[in-house]
Design a protein around this motif. Sequence first.
Motif, PDB file in Angstrom:
ATOM      1  N   GLY A 121     -89.375  -3.715  -7.330  1.00  0.00           N
ATOM      2  CA  GLY A 121     -88.812  -2.909  -6.259  1.00  0.00           C
ATOM      3  C   GLY A 121     -89.583  -1.658  -5.919  1.00  0.00           C
ATOM      4  O   GLY A 121     -89.275  -0.986  -4.928  1.00  0.00           O
ATOM      5  N   LEU A 122     -90.580  -1.300  -6.717  1.00  0.00           N
ATOM      6  CA  LEU A 122     -91.405  -0.141  -6.385  1.00  0.00           C
ATOM      7  C   LEU A 122     -92.404  -0.532  -5.301  1.00  0.00           C
ATOM      8  O   LEU A 122     -93.000  -1.610  -5.356  1.00  0.00           O
ATOM      9  N   HIS A 257     -92.564   9.774  -7.482  1.00  0.00           N
ATOM     10  CA  HIS A 257     -91.463  10.053  -6.565  1.00  0.00           C
ATOM     11  C   HIS A 257     -90.872   8.727  -6.101  1.00  0.00           C
ATOM     12  O   HIS A 257     -91.598   7.807  -5.737  1.00  0.00           O
ATOM     13  N   LEU A 258     -89.554   8.651  -6.094  1.00  0.00           N
ATOM     14  CA  LEU A 258     -88.868   7.408  -5.760  1.00  0.00           C
ATOM     15  C   LEU A 258     -88.095   7.546  -4.456  1.00  0.00           C
ATOM     16  O   LEU A 258     -87.350   8.523  -4.253  1.00  0.00           O
ATOM     17  N   HIS A 259     -88.260   6.568  -3.585  1.00  0.00           N
ATOM     18  CA  HIS A 259     -87.472   6.478  -2.363  1.00  0.00           C
ATOM     19  C   HIS A 259     -86.101   5.897  -2.738  1.00  0.00           C
ATOM     20  O   HIS A 259     -85.990   5.119  -3.696  1.00  0.00           O
ATOM     21  N   PRO A 260     -85.038   6.245  -2.015  1.00  0.00           N
ATOM     22  CA  PRO A 260     -83.710   5.693  -2.339  1.00  0.00           C
ATOM     23  C   PRO A 260     -83.688   4.164  -2.417  1.00  0.00           C
ATOM     24  O   PRO A 260     -82.961   3.600  -3.249  1.00  0.00           O
ATOM     25  N   LEU A 261     -84.488   3.497  -1.591  1.00  0.00           N
ATOM     26  CA  LEU A 261     -84.530   2.035  -1.648  1.00  0.00           C
ATOM     27  C   LEU A 261     -85.118   1.562  -2.972  1.00  0.00           C
ATOM     28  O   LEU A 261     -84.653   0.561  -3.554  1.00  0.00           O
ATOM     29  N   GLU A 262     -86.121   2.278  -3.469  1.00  0.00           N
ATOM     30  CA  GLU A 262     -86.706   1.934  -4.765  1.00  0.00           C
ATOM     31  C   GLU A 262     -85.677   2.139  -5.878  1.00  0.00           C
ATOM     32  O   GLU A 262     -85.580   1.331  -6.810  1.00  0.00           O
ATOM     33  N   SER A 284     -84.688  12.030   0.734  1.00  0.00           N
ATOM     34  CA  SER A 284     -85.369  10.734   0.600  1.00  0.00           C
ATOM     35  C   SER A 284     -86.246  10.639  -0.653  1.00  0.00           C
ATOM     36  O   SER A 284     -87.093   9.759  -0.728  1.00  0.00           O
ATOM     37  N   THR A 285     -86.055  11.555  -1.622  1.00  0.00           N
ATOM     38  CA  THR A 285     -86.919  11.544  -2.798  1.00  0.00           C
ATOM     39  C   THR A 285     -86.137  11.800  -4.077  1.00  0.00           C
ATOM     40  O   THR A 285     -85.348  12.756  -4.151  1.00  0.00           O
ATOM     41  N   TYR A 286     -86.359  10.945  -5.071  1.00  0.00           N
ATOM     42  CA  TYR A 286     -85.828  11.136  -6.414  1.00  0.00           C
ATOM     43  C   TYR A 286     -87.002  11.310  -7.378  1.00  0.00           C
ATOM     44  O   TYR A 286     -88.070  10.711  -7.194  1.00  0.00           O
ATOM     45  N   THR A 287     -86.793  12.113  -8.423  1.00  0.00           N
ATOM     46  CA  THR A 287     -87.798  12.249  -9.484  1.00  0.00           C
ATOM     47  C   THR A 287     -87.102  12.243 -10.834  1.00  0.00           C
ATOM     48  O   THR A 287     -85.886  12.432 -10.922  1.00  0.00           O
ATOM     49  N   SER A 288     -87.881  12.037 -11.887  1.00  0.00           N
ATOM     50  CA  SER A 288     -87.338  12.096 -13.237  1.00  0.00           C
ATOM     51  C   SER A 288     -88.340  12.782 -14.158  1.00  0.00           C
ATOM     52  O   SER A 288     -89.529  12.856 -13.861  1.00  0.00           O
TER      53      SER A 288
END
Length: 288
Positions: A121-122, A257-262, A284-288
Amino acid sequence: MFYLIGLGLGDVKDITVKGLEVIRRCTRVYLEAYTSVLTVGKEALEEFYGRELLLADRDMVEQAADEILKGADVSDVAFLVVGDPFGATTHSDLVLRAVNAGIQYRVIHNASILNAVGCCGLQLYNFGETVSIVFWTDSWKPESFYDKIKRNREMGMHTLCLLDIKVKEQSTENLMRGRKIYEPPRFMTVAQAAEQLLEIVENRREQGEKLAITEETVCVGLARVGNDNQAIRAGSLREMASSDLGGPLHSMLITGHLHPLEVDMLKLFSDPEGLNSLKMTDSSTYTS
């Protein structure tokens, strides 16, 4: 003609129709047997292709390439590579040797881990430099792959980590004594790779360095991509260190950086709490 033919990632049926037609008419067919492996053996390939395959190990490819190319100026010779011929490990040297010898060559492509990794999914265009994680020894613990992961993370890019394969390797003692005795094959697991990364994280923390990844960084473990029994697991780096994805081959992803769809796709492969370390930095961006 000298043909470089990709076999894909799964089993005997992943060969393309074009590749199979070429194999069946070649005078000699070599199977490269050290940069990757299929889940089926040489005998299964021979039965499906209807041809004898000549194993080409590292020594042959690197030291006796002229033997592989011999006669390819007057007949067809094929060199089979798991994945794509120019995928994770290129075989440019064979192409250059063929050209220098006046031999025509042709490449028949196939799926590689470099593009099949999108199954988790990435998004492929969000990947940075691919890195290789090698088996550590008691006296050799390189950390250079961490620094490449760090550069990718600083740019918000994902990192594909290709995990070490030891096939037909000699121990230091046997190598020094000139004995052609080989160690059993070893294939690095996601858990082993994660353990080494966790040790590097702790080393860098003790040095007071700003960390590129932590124990809670979201990662993805993959095993046997392209096979019916492929396995995908998303979770923290700490979780990866205790994961069991079964037999080889394994790969691991460090997210950027992750998109919500990812993120929605990764949830398909994680425990309900497995992505709790993700933080939204904007809409539109998630991080960890």
